[in-house]
Design an enzyme around this catalytic site. Structure first.
Site, mmCIF file in Angstrom:
data_model
loop_
_atom_site.group_PDB
_atom_site.id
_atom_site.type_symbol
_atom_site.label_atom_id
_atom_site.label_comp_id
_atom_site.label_asym_id
_atom_site.label_seq_id
_atom_site.Cartn_x
_atom_site.Cartn_y
_atom_site.Cartn_z
ATOM 1 N N GLN A 95 0.816 -1.212 0.000
ATOM 2 C CA GLN A 95 0.000 0.000 0.000
ATOM 3 C C GLN A 95 0.850 1.261 0.000
ATOM 4 O O GLN A 95 2.036 1.230 0.322
ATOM 5 C CB GLN A 95 -0.900 0.034 1.245
ATOM 6 C CG GLN A 95 -1.776 -1.173 1.430
ATOM 7 C CD GLN A 95 -2.532 -1.150 2.747
ATOM 8 O OE1 GLN A 95 -2.331 -0.273 3.592
ATOM 9 N NE2 GLN A 95 -3.416 -2.113 2.929
ATOM 10 N N HIS A 97 -0.072 5.690 0.936
ATOM 11 C CA HIS A 97 -1.090 6.685 1.290
ATOM 12 C C HIS A 97 -0.697 8.048 0.740
ATOM 13 O O HIS A 97 0.496 8.383 0.688
ATOM 14 C CB HIS A 97 -1.248 6.791 2.809
ATOM 15 C CG HIS A 97 -1.533 5.489 3.481
ATOM 16 N ND1 HIS A 97 -2.604 4.699 3.149
ATOM 17 C CD2 HIS A 97 -0.877 4.838 4.478
ATOM 18 C CE1 HIS A 97 -2.596 3.620 3.914
ATOM 19 N NE2 HIS A 97 -1.553 3.682 4.724
ATOM 20 N N GLU A 114 1.547 7.811 9.207
ATOM 21 C CA GLU A 114 1.274 6.914 10.330
ATOM 22 C C GLU A 114 2.581 6.428 10.951
ATOM 23 O O GLU A 114 3.681 6.745 10.474
ATOM 24 C CB GLU A 114 0.424 5.731 9.865
ATOM 25 C CG GLU A 114 1.076 4.885 8.788
ATOM 26 C CD GLU A 114 0.110 3.886 8.161
ATOM 27 O OE1 GLU A 114 -1.116 4.057 8.288
ATOM 28 O OE2 GLU A 114 0.578 2.930 7.520
ATOM 29 N N ARG A 190 -4.022 0.678 -2.962
ATOM 30 C CA ARG A 190 -3.461 -0.673 -3.018
ATOM 31 C C ARG A 190 -2.642 -0.809 -4.299
ATOM 32 O O ARG A 190 -3.160 -0.700 -5.406
ATOM 33 C CB ARG A 190 -4.593 -1.695 -2.958
ATOM 34 C CG ARG A 190 -4.149 -3.126 -2.703
ATOM 35 C CD ARG A 190 -5.342 -4.077 -2.618
ATOM 36 N NE ARG A 190 -6.225 -3.737 -1.522
ATOM 37 C CZ ARG A 190 -7.509 -3.415 -1.683
ATOM 38 N NH1 ARG A 190 -8.050 -3.367 -2.876
ATOM 39 N NH2 ARG A 190 -8.244 -3.119 -0.635
#
Length: 312
Positions: A95, A97, A114, A190
């Protein structure tokens, strides 16, 4: 107003989920396929609920909207951070982001930076960045599906910490149990899913073009600094543009001055007591709570490991 918000989160079943949240944290869960516990969340439909005090029964989403004074008057519209526990019994997809600029432009959302604090005792691994000297080289390898060559895999065991800024290609691998602290966004692109079919035999949807736009070759240094003060050892895990994260290791009684408008507290090990202005709260591994702007100092007693976070 209320000083401590003790939270009950939401459990989310996943194809790759398991039973460790029930087994290791003693949560009351019927399912054996829980992949995520949204522990501190103000997100729509998956907001945590306060279970103590005058605000008991209200969602964190609504409390943040209607009681700004508890959060220092900060007004970001919606609660800015999200804290989860993730249990991976299989490899998650590869993945990436978007950052804030791309997230706003394409999804009308925050970006998603994150970080991960690793909880699994048995060593596992994660995908953490790309083996490439430039974005152009990375994109070329991806287009030619040279996954073994381009994906960077690193070990992940209990106590490890990884900062994952937006744009970093990443994946959680089988066996990982992770505390994740992130910007409050659920936007995920993804890039690759190992060509695995779902229950109906279909391949999962990929987001190749958006992934290519989002990718960055971030230069990440996970350098930790620890400081011991009496019965408290504080380790700074990250201090970035979006949040700060510290590990607090408590050995018997300690008193702490609150260093932000409000603090998110994640108990990842041990048993003890929280004291705020004479009120006591029994806390244990798997508990999550917020110390609001009404708190100036707080005491912790017992044998505890807490991951503490706040907005930057």
């Amino acid at each position: 107003m209320q000083k401590v918000l003790i939270l009950q989160g939401k459990f989310v079943d996943k194809l790759w989920g398991g039973s460790r949240l029930k087994d290791e944290f003693n949560y009351d869960i019927d399912s054996n396929s829980v992949g995520e516990y949204w522990a501190i969340s103000g997100m729509d439909k998956l907001s945590s609920v306060v279970i103590n005090g005058e605000l008991a029964g209200q969602s964190l989403k609504d409390i943040y909207k209607n009681n700004k004074e508890l959060f220092g008057g900060n007004n970001q519209g919606t609660f800015p951070l999200l804290v989860k526990i993730i249990d991976a019994t299989d490899d998650l997809s590869i993945q990436v982001h978007p950052d804030d600029e791309m997230g706003k432009k394409l999804e009308n959302s925050r970006g998603k930076t994150e970080c991960w604090y690793i909880l699994n005792d048995i060593p596992s691994s994660i995908i953490y960045g790309l083996n490439a000297n430039s974005k152009e080289e990375a994109v070329e390898k991806i287009k030619n599906k040279k996954w073994n060559e381009v994906l960077k895999e690193v070990p992940a065991k209990k106590g490890d910490f990884f900062f994952v800024p937006a744009g970093t290609v990443h994946a959680i691998k089988k066996g990982c149990l992770i505390l994740e602290i992130q910007q409050a966004s659920d936007v995920t692109y993804r890039l690759y899913d190992y060509d695995r079919p779902d229950k109906e035999g279909n391949l999962r949807k990929l987001h190749i073009e958006k992934s290519m736009q989002a990718i960055k070759l971030n230069d990440i240094k996970n350098e930790q600094e620890s400081e011991k003060n009496g019965n408290l050892t504080t380790t700074t895990l990250t201090s970035n543009d979006f949040f700060q994260v510290r590990k607090l290791e408590i050995n018997n009684h300690t008193e702490i001055n609150k260093n932000a408008d409000y603090l998110l507290e994640s108990v990842v090990d041990g048993v003890g007591v929280l004291r705020v202005d004479g009120e006591e709260y029994n806390i244990k591994k798997g508990d999550f709570f917020i110390l609001t702007n009404e708190v100036s100092t707080y005491e912790l007693d017992g044998e505890l490991t807490i991951i503490e976070s706040n907005i930057a």
